[in-house]
Design a protein around this motif. Structure first.
Motif, PDB file in Angstrom:
ATOM      1  N   TYR B 276       3.388  -1.843   6.455  1.00 22.86           N
ATOM      2  CA  TYR B 276       3.811  -0.447   6.633  1.00 22.86           C
ATOM      3  C   TYR B 276       5.213  -0.347   7.238  1.00 22.86           C
ATOM      4  O   TYR B 276       5.464   0.499   8.089  1.00 22.86           O
ATOM      5  N   ASP B 324       4.069   7.613   5.949  1.00 19.89           N
ATOM      6  CA  ASP B 324       4.171   8.726   5.000  1.00 19.89           C
ATOM      7  C   ASP B 324       5.018   9.876   5.542  1.00 19.89           C
ATOM      8  O   ASP B 324       5.250  10.854   4.845  1.00 19.89           O
TER       9      ASP B 324
ATOM     10  N   SER C 115      -2.290   9.782   8.878  1.00 21.62           N
ATOM     11  CA  SER C 115      -1.375   8.888   8.156  1.00 21.62           C
ATOM     12  C   SER C 115      -1.918   7.469   8.136  1.00 21.62           C
ATOM     13  O   SER C 115      -2.189   6.889   9.194  1.00 21.62           O
ATOM     14  N   SER C 116      -2.009   6.906   6.948  1.00 21.70           N
ATOM     15  CA  SER C 116      -2.414   5.506   6.828  1.00 21.70           C
ATOM     16  C   SER C 116      -1.407   4.637   7.572  1.00 21.70           C
ATOM     17  O   SER C 116      -0.207   4.849   7.472  1.00 21.70           O
ATOM     18  N   GLY C 117      -1.912   3.667   8.300  1.00 24.67           N
ATOM     19  CA  GLY C 117      -1.024   2.736   8.991  1.00 24.67           C
ATOM     20  C   GLY C 117      -0.641   3.167  10.391  1.00 24.67           C
ATOM     21  O   GLY C 117      -0.019   2.389  11.119  1.00 24.67           O
ATOM     22  N   ARG C 120      -1.828   0.799  13.178  1.00 32.48           N
ATOM     23  CA  ARG C 120      -1.049  -0.434  13.174  1.00 32.48           C
ATOM     24  C   ARG C 120       0.315  -0.208  13.800  1.00 32.48           C
ATOM     25  O   ARG C 120       0.815  -1.024  14.585  1.00 32.48           O
ATOM     26  N   PHE C 121       0.922   0.911  13.441  1.00 33.13           N
ATOM     27  CA  PHE C 121       2.215   1.305  14.004  1.00 33.13           C
ATOM     28  C   PHE C 121       2.135   1.280  15.530  1.00 33.13           C
ATOM     29  O   PHE C 121       2.991   0.704  16.207  1.00 33.13           O
ATOM     30  N   ASP C 135      -7.732   6.112   9.632  1.00 30.13           N
ATOM     31  CA  ASP C 135      -6.318   6.428   9.386  1.00 30.13           C
ATOM     32  C   ASP C 135      -6.104   6.767   7.913  1.00 30.13           C
ATOM     33  O   ASP C 135      -6.237   5.921   7.038  1.00 30.13           O
TER      34      ASP C 135
END
Lengths: 192, 428, 317
Positions: B276, B324, C115-117, C120-121, C135
């Motif tokens: 990501y 996104d 939001s995907s990720g 992890r962010f 997510d």
């Protein structure tokens, strides 16, 4: 490590168990089937001891004491030192704990931390009438104000050395091995 | 550190990209910022001699697509920092996009950029005027006045022209001023709110996909409209294999279409988004390995004319966010050369294609004269070392932003010296 | 004492990055936790002094409650921070908000985000253990684990078991976590739904894909129905709920195609009469409420693993 000579073999252990049974019988509690204390082994090492102790007491009493097992993994105080670990097994008590007498059984009494955890774990299942502690071996080195009510045998062991109570393939107590503190890598396997 | 003397002899330097000289090693003498001699065994008493074996003496790279952010977003970049990036990347001319605030849809903004470029004097900054008012795709911009002011081409930056009718009129109108239309081909309906290439990786990562068809449908349409309008079309950043096919066929049909690609699309794929990394989010998304291979093939056979930096500076607040929600794009002017050197080392690209795509064709597309090495004229060139390692970090970075996937990573291939109109604009 | 435990887990971001052994270890620990939840004193002292912060940028009362209950049963302190009360809506970035939360020194942040990720962010930027509570359309690992737990509890070893996952696979994080988990545990996974809801390349996650539900349900040991989001009805994915139910919903007749012992599962909240008929949802084969119960146990296991791993690392071991 498996070829290290035992400090106690099975013949010695028979005698130690007999002494332990005698001390349990000497507890000031009535010897009738309805109120005789449960023998609750602390997982994992105490379970085999509790079972053999029960077998020995059955001969003396003429009835079989009830046996249970207590898992203390989630009550230990060393999570921050040792990280997460899998449970040794489920806690299995013979019935409703409240009002019962209990003999907590373990293989080796050392720092006392296991017993502290076991007492906390036990009372989360109810309010026992009384709890005593029976240990196969007392090796000294207490770090908490805890003492056993029944002891099979007292060992003098330098601090840090490991005392391993080993079982055979059927789960019967087999021998006791002392691993010096400087024996290299820490012991990994407890049962042979 | 290369010493810069008034009189300089570059020994055994490799000439590349000059229209009037064949490639190959020779010595070049510079006197006071002017080319003084080209030949073998040049000597001049008191001149500094530099063993430039293995280095390329080029007329400098030219970029087709960079965001200058001035006026309006000077916190992310301005034309001075942009020019410094360009010089450090071996560029001598950069086409700057119209996506400023206000957008460059009026001769006043165009004039501002031209004047700033002249004042800064580190490279040519060539304004791309907006195709439509405020990049909205609805009203033609005043291309005549903007051409007078210095606009070299017209386009709506990242924004595709939704209406085929508007695209037709824009291509026709731009033809009156002999300007190309720069288009970013994308079918907006099909692209939706996609954040990456639609495929197994978007499924795995749970990100909305932009199907390859969203691009190549638009490429096909743009080409058809270009043919109808008899205009000149430049496709700014291609990402999909089928897009390359469409361009190849259009060129065979004699349609005036050119196309560019970024180094990222030649080096990375959608699989690289597994972490990501928002620095790998691009308006034309990184696609599958087959697409990457098709882009390389298109570059080798000349279907794709040029490689652009697609320099897009963004602040931390625009990039250090959820994938996104991140703005697409990365800074790129300083890393085009080392990234392309990687491709050459890997055998994906040859020297001639590299020269064509970064030096020759961008000049053709922007209507610039072919680069000549003329004795006695103020020199404009970039001396590039394909093998010198370096790192883009706080010390070497010239941009006000640092949004790049190669931040802090080792790079191989470095600009040694950039000279623009006789003045040193960058030296390592 | 033991080799590095398979329970060691710095963060739980998804089931994709866990091994079968790690998943099994977490499920085994969850069994231990479930026993606690059936006692009169439903509390363990394990996470005394540990602070668990639930950070929900997308609404989900149930998941949040489940995590909070799990934390409390382990004696952790919990705090909640949700989007409605947060400043995220006021233009603060996720990172700024997260750093503010970090300043309150939580040990674990449980995050739900659209939001995907996003988890992890955060895991790469703040120094807490991060547990993903869903997510975007990426993963919902604790839901995946509780589903696996429920299946394993009822069916035993999942190797070779046929599991049908039906509905909007494209937008479902529950489906992805289940796909990864089931694949790792050796199940035979089939997904089905209208083709508008089947994302490209989903077979690469280790499943067989069907455009109609019958072949997926045929002979299945588990039929898992996914929730149809209201906003997806009547747009370009499906015409309307009624048609969806007729062709893709689970009713008694379709359930007949599955094994007689087949489990009916649903991550909740259900749309009765859309993806699942009421008589099936309430039927003997439904384990939907057990899923909810198991959710607490699974989350206790996850919080324990992450907190204890963090403890271990803070010792520099």
């Amino acid at each position: 490590m498996n070829d290290r000579p035992p400090i106690l073999d099975r013949t010695d252990l028979d005698q130690v168990l007999r002494s332990l049974a005698d001390e349990v019988l000497a507890l000031p509690w009535p010897h009738d089937p309805a109120t005789f204390p449960w023998l609750v082994g602390i997982r994992s090492g105490g379970v085999a001891v509790a079972e053999e102790l029960a077998a020995m007491l059955t001969v003396a009493l003429g009835f079989a004491p009830q046996v249970g097992a207590l898992d203390i993994t989630l009550y230990r105080d060393d999570m921050w030192l040792k990280g997460p670990r899998a449970a040794e097994g489920q806690t299995a008590l013979p019935g409703d704990l409240t009002g019962r007498r209990v003999v907590l059984v373990d293989d080796v009494l050392y720092t006392g931390r296991t017993v502290r955890a076991a007492l906390n774990a036990l009372v989360d299942f109810g309010r026992p009438r009384a709890v005593a502690l029976a240990v196969l071996l007392d090796r000294g080195g207490r770090e908490l104000p805890i003492a056993a009510d029944a002891v099979g045998h007292v060992l003098a062991v330098p601090p840090g050395d490991k005392i391993q109570v080993r079982c055979d393939a059927r789960g019967r107590l087999h021998s006791v091995v002392q691993v010096p503190v400087d024996a290299g890598s820490p012991a990994k396997v407890v049962s042979p | 550190m290369l010493p810069i003397a008034d009189n300089l002899v570059l020994d055994d330097v490799d000439l590349r990209g000059w229209a009037n000289l064949p490639p190959g090693p020779c010595s070049v003498l510079l006197v006071g910022g002017h080319f003084a001699a080209v030949g073998q065994h040049l000597d001049m008493p008191g001149a500094q001699r530099v063993d430039a074996r293995g280095c390329w003496l080029t007329p400098g790279l030219v970029d087709l697509c960079a965001a200058g952010r001035e006026p309006g977003q000077e916190q992310d970049e301005d034309l001075l920092s942009l020019s410094r990036c360009a010089a450090a990347g071996g560029y001598v001319a950069v086409a700057v996009g119209p996506d400023t605030q206000p957008s460059n849809d009026d001769h006043a903004v165009t004039e501002l950029i031209v004047r700033r470029a002249r004042d800064i004097g580190l490279c040519d900054l060539l304004p791309i005027g907006a195709l439509t008012h405020r990049l909205q795709g609805e009203t033609l911009s005043p291309m005549g006045e903007m051409t007078e002011a210095g606009a070299v081409a017209f386009g709506d930056a990242d924004r595709p022209v939704r209406s085929s009718r508007m695209l037709r009129r824009a291509l026709e109108y731009a033809r009156s001023f002999d300007r190309a239309v720069f288009s970013q081909p994308l079918d907006l309906d099909l692209a939706g709110a996609g954040a990456m290439h639609e495929g197994p990786w978007s499924t795995r990562l749970g990100l909305r996909g932009i199907p390859a068809a969203a691009e190549h449908i638009a490429v096909a349409r743009d080409i058809a409209v270009c043919q109808l309008a008899l205009g000149r079309l430049h496709l700014q950043r291609l990402s999909a294999a089928r897009s390359v096919d469409h361009v190849r066929r259009a060129k065979a049909d004699g349609i005036a279409v050119t196309a560019a690609v970024t180094p990222w699309h030649l080096l990375r794929t959608d699989a690289d988004l597994r972490d990501y990394d928002t620095n790998l989010r691009f308006a034309a998304p990184l696609r599958a390995e087959a697409d990457r291979q098709a882009l390389l093939a298109g570059l080798r056979d000349g279907t794709i004319d040029a490689i652009c930096s697609d320099h897009q500076p963004w602040s931390v607040a625009d990039k250090e966010v959820e994938f996104d929600r991140a703005q697409p794009g990365a800074i790129g002017l300083q890393t085009v050369w080392p990234l392309l050197c990687d491709l050459v080392r890997e055998g994906d690209l040859d020297d001639a294609a590299l020269v064509r795509a970064t030096m020759t064709m961008p000049r053709v597309i922007l209507g610039m004269p072919a680069p000549m090495l003329r004795i006695g004229e103020p020199a404009t060139f970039a001396l590039l070392d394909p093998d010198r390692p370096w790192t883009l970090d706080v010390h070497s970075n010239q941009s006000k932003s640092r949004n790049t996937p190669v931040w802090g990573r080792p790079l191989v291939g470095r600009t040694l010296l950039t000279v623009y109109r006789g003045r040193v604009t960058y030296s390592d | 004492m033991n080799a590095p435990s398979t329970l060691q887990l710095r963060h739980l971001l998804g089931l994709e990055e866990l091994s079968a052994e790690q998943i099994t270890a977490l499920l085994d620990m969850a069994a231990q936790m479930k026993a606690v939840n059936q006692r009169r004193i439903k509390k363990l002292p394990t996470l005394r002094g540990v602070t668990v912060l639930t950070f929900f940028v997308e609404n989900s009362t149930r998941t949040k409650m489940s995590f909070e209950l799990a934390a409390k049963r382990l004696s952790a302190d919990t705090m909640g921070f949700s989007a409605s009360t947060s400043s995220l809506s006021k233009g603060e970035t996720l990172l700024d908000t997260a750093r503010n939360l970090e300043a309150m020194a939580p040990d674990i942040v449980v995050i739900r985000h659209s939001s995907s990720g996003a988890p992890r962010f955060l895991s790469e930027r703040i120094g807490c253990g991060i547990v993903n509570a869903g997510d975007g359309a990426h993963e919902h690992p604790t839901q995946g684990l509780l589903d696996l737990y429920t299946m394993r509890d009822k069916l035993g070893d999942l190797r070779g078991r046929k599991v049908a996952i039906i509905g909007d696979i494209a937008h479902s994080r529950v489906a992805r976590s289940n796909l990864h988990g089931l694949h790792k545990l050796g199940a035979d996974v089939h997904v089905a739904g209208p083709a508008t809801m089947l994302p490209p390349g989903v077979h690469a996650l280790g499943c067989t894909v069907h455009a109609r539900v019958e072949p997926a349900i045929d002979g299945a040991d588990v039929v898992m129905m996914l929730r149809i989001q209201r906003e997806r009805q009547g747009n370009d994915l499906i015409p309307h709920a009624h048609e969806y139910h007729r062709f893709f919903g689970l009713d008694a007749a379709r359930l007949q195609l599955a094994q007689p012992h087949a489990l009916v599962m649903h991550p909740g909240p259900m749309n009765r009469g859309v993806e699942i008929a009421p008589e099936v949802a309430d039927g003997a084969q439904s384990v939907i409420l057990e899923q909810v119960e198991n959710g607490v146990a699974v989350r206790m296991a996850v919080l324990y693993a992450v907190a204890a791993t963090r403890g271990l690392e803070s010792q520099g071991a």
